[in-house]
Write a protein that holds these residues in place. Structure first.
Motif, mmCIF file in Angstrom:
data_model
loop_
_atom_site.group_PDB
_atom_site.id
_atom_site.type_symbol
_atom_site.label_atom_id
_atom_site.label_comp_id
_atom_site.label_asym_id
_atom_site.label_seq_id
_atom_site.Cartn_x
_atom_site.Cartn_y
_atom_site.Cartn_z
ATOM 1 N N GLU A 107 0.865 -1.214 0.073
ATOM 2 C CA GLU A 107 -0.114 0.094 0.089
ATOM 3 C C GLU A 107 0.831 1.137 0.007
ATOM 4 O O GLU A 107 1.936 1.290 0.727
ATOM 5 C CB GLU A 107 -0.934 -0.159 1.353
ATOM 6 N N ILE A 108 0.385 2.233 -0.863
ATOM 7 C CA ILE A 108 1.630 3.487 -0.913
ATOM 8 C C ILE A 108 0.811 4.424 0.231
ATOM 9 O O ILE A 108 -0.292 4.495 0.548
ATOM 10 C CB ILE A 108 1.019 4.091 -2.198
ATOM 11 N N GLU A 109 1.972 4.988 0.650
ATOM 12 C CA GLU A 109 1.487 6.005 1.802
ATOM 13 C C GLU A 109 2.347 7.410 1.126
ATOM 14 O O GLU A 109 3.471 7.670 1.299
ATOM 15 C CB GLU A 109 2.125 5.823 3.190
ATOM 16 N N SER A 110 1.454 8.394 1.076
ATOM 17 C CA SER A 110 2.011 9.752 0.532
ATOM 18 C C SER A 110 0.904 10.790 0.941
ATOM 19 O O SER A 110 -0.299 10.473 0.769
ATOM 20 C CB SER A 110 2.357 9.558 -0.779
ATOM 21 N N ASP A 111 1.413 11.843 0.804
ATOM 22 C CA ASP A 111 0.270 13.134 1.144
ATOM 23 C C ASP A 111 0.164 13.898 -0.671
ATOM 24 O O ASP A 111 -0.354 15.005 -0.422
ATOM 25 C CB ASP A 111 1.007 14.067 1.962
ATOM 26 N N ILE A 112 0.726 13.128 -1.450
ATOM 27 C CA ILE A 112 0.534 13.894 -2.779
ATOM 28 C C ILE A 112 -0.475 12.992 -3.680
ATOM 29 O O ILE A 112 -0.461 11.629 -3.233
ATOM 30 C CB ILE A 112 1.847 14.113 -3.694
ATOM 31 N N PRO A 113 -1.262 13.330 -4.503
ATOM 32 C CA PRO A 113 -2.295 12.658 -5.260
ATOM 33 C C PRO A 113 -1.657 11.373 -5.917
ATOM 34 O O PRO A 113 -0.214 11.781 -6.662
ATOM 35 C CB PRO A 113 -2.853 13.651 -6.348
ATOM 36 N N THR A 114 -2.140 10.385 -6.136
ATOM 37 C CA THR A 114 -1.677 9.294 -7.144
ATOM 38 C C THR A 114 -1.111 9.692 -8.459
ATOM 39 O O THR A 114 -0.211 9.255 -9.111
ATOM 40 C CB THR A 114 -2.730 8.129 -7.182
ATOM 41 N N ASP A 115 -1.865 10.481 -9.129
ATOM 42 C CA ASP A 115 -1.782 10.778 -10.559
ATOM 43 C C ASP A 115 -0.408 11.766 -10.461
ATOM 44 O O ASP A 115 0.438 11.376 -11.363
ATOM 45 C CB ASP A 115 -2.757 11.440 -11.470
ATOM 46 N N MET A 116 -0.127 12.627 -9.408
ATOM 47 C CA MET A 116 0.970 13.106 -9.411
ATOM 48 C C MET A 116 2.314 12.061 -9.320
ATOM 49 O O MET A 116 3.334 12.349 -9.857
ATOM 50 C CB MET A 116 1.103 14.176 -8.416
ATOM 51 N N ILE A 117 1.953 11.125 -8.397
ATOM 52 C CA ILE A 117 2.992 9.949 -7.977
ATOM 53 C C ILE A 117 3.492 9.547 -9.353
ATOM 54 O O ILE A 117 4.659 9.197 -9.812
ATOM 55 C CB ILE A 117 2.780 9.296 -6.996
ATOM 56 N N VAL A 118 2.418 9.193 -10.403
ATOM 57 C CA VAL A 118 2.542 8.389 -11.313
ATOM 58 C C VAL A 118 3.722 9.268 -12.442
ATOM 59 O O VAL A 118 4.422 8.880 -12.986
ATOM 60 C CB VAL A 118 1.469 8.134 -12.244
ATOM 61 N N GLU A 119 3.306 10.500 -12.598
ATOM 62 C CA GLU A 119 4.093 11.484 -13.256
ATOM 63 C C GLU A 119 5.422 11.759 -12.810
ATOM 64 O O GLU A 119 6.332 11.572 -13.679
ATOM 65 C CB GLU A 119 3.206 12.706 -13.303
#
Length: 390
Positions: free
Chosen positions: A176-188
């Protein structure tokens, strides 16, 4: 600097020495103590990797163990495993095994310690040690997590008494991913970082891993449904006719002109035997959505030769029959779309186990999940617009 911090710095330094590809990706990476099982990867807003670590685990386990886990975490990100949405708790456990089998084979530190999926399933339980590294069956190397997921389910049906959740609990990580930024931003952000590293140093990677990453960096950020709708939205101006209901901008006493906008789209469907019904239904559902928006579509079904040519309008999915089921040659269908229909755009649904056709018009390829990766790479290089069912 504490002993644990020195140990983690040594781990990072050793990985950077392995090859320049890892050195580029890991540049700027940081470590942070956290309540995690061993080590977990997240990403910051500026695109740097942040590794969350358990200090007790770092202290008692070897550097080579953590080298493998860092590569393990990187490969999960590169393969976008965090985008997979399990159906339930049991399905999540299956996916955890499948994802690990897909990536551990490319990590020497973990591959040497891995237990093949078929052995785990045959024994019906996990190993006695506190951590399990999962590898692929010897006859199923270099496959995707999706393929290993299907394999596990098929084996369950045969055996019927496999404690999947107990096994998954012994994996060194959860996914499971833990981040305070949106998933689409992580992908990019990850795609940009990995893409730059691959362009500079990709040739240094083993062939199987190189192909895996090449497919990742060429995958679009938007999904295939959005791509189809955008593609269909580019209409071509057709015939015009006069109408008194539209004012003439130049002459007040004359009728105006109204243009007919005709998308002139053709959908080519590969009906070869390797296309499964579930994927065909998903694709046709999206075509139905276009029809409901008023888009008129030509449809061509093709396997070894063209088996059906016709129109698709709203609601016809109920009576839509699939013809064919043999080998595939897409070129005859493309020729009809271009020469007979004079289509402004062509959407091709296929699994890619076919020669790449020559298309002179705007074209969008939609590939099935179990597509030919070489077809994906070649198509992306030549045409650019390639999306995969998900």
């Amino acid at each position: 600097m504490s002993d644990i911090e020195k140990k983690l710095d040594n781990v990072l330094a050793n990985l950077i020495k392995i090859n320049s590809f890892y050195a580029y990706i890991l540049m700027g990476s940081k470590f942070k103590e956290a309540n995690v099982k061993n080590i977990k990867l997240t990403i910051t807003r500026n695109g740097d990797f942040l590794f969350l670590y358990n200090p007790v685990s770092v202290k008692i386990k070897s550097e080579i163990f953590f080298e493998g886990l860092i590569l393990h975490e990187l490969m999960h990100f590169i393969n976008r495993h965090y985008l997979i949405k399990p159906k339930d708790k049991r399905d999540k456990a299956i996916w955890n095994l499948a994802q690990d089998a897909a990536i551990n084979q490319f990590i020497p530190q973990l591959d040497a310690l891995s237990v093949p999926l078929n052995v785990l399933i045959e024994e019906g339980h996990g190993a006695d040690n506190d951590v399990i590294f999962v590898g692929p069956p010897a006859n199923m190397l270099n496959r995707t997590a999706e393929e290993y997921h299907d394999y596990i389910i098929e084996e369950f049906l045969k055996k019927g008494n496999y404690d999947i959740e107990a096994i998954a609990e012994k994996l060194p990580q959860n996914h499971e991913i833990e981040s305070d930024i949106p998933t689409d931003m992580i992908v990019e952000l990850v795609q940009q970082k990995v893409g730059k590293a691959f362009n500079l140093f990709g040739k240094e990677l083993p062939s199987g891993l190189r192909q895996d990453i090449e497919i990742f960096i060429s995958k679009p950020v938007i999904n295939w449904e959005v791509a189809i709708r955008r593609f269909a939205g580019l209409s071509q101006k057709g015939d015009k006719y006069s109408t008194p209901l539209r004012p003439n901008r130049r002459y007040d006493d004359q009728p105006g002109w109204r243009y007919i906008y005709d998308p002139k789209l053709t959908v080519i469907i590969d009906t070869s035997g390797s296309i499964i019904e579930e994927e065909l239904n998903a694709f046709m559902s999206e075509i139905e959505s276009l029809a409901r928006l008023g888009v008129e579509l030509n449809v061509i079904q093709v396997d070894k030769s063209v088996t059906f040519v016709g129109k698709y309008k709203r609601g016809e999915w109920k009576n839509f029959e699939v013809y064919g089921g043999g080998e595939t040659d897409l070129q005859p269908a493309v020729d009809i779309a271009q020469k007979d229909f004079r289509s402004e755009g062509i959407i091709i649904f296929t699994d890619g186990y076919v020669d790449l056709p020559k298309v002179d018009r705007r074209v969008l390829f939609v590939l099935s999940k179990k597509h030919n990766p070489e077809f994906y790479i070649d198509t992306k290089k030549i045409y650019g617009n390639v999306y995969v069912l998900s």
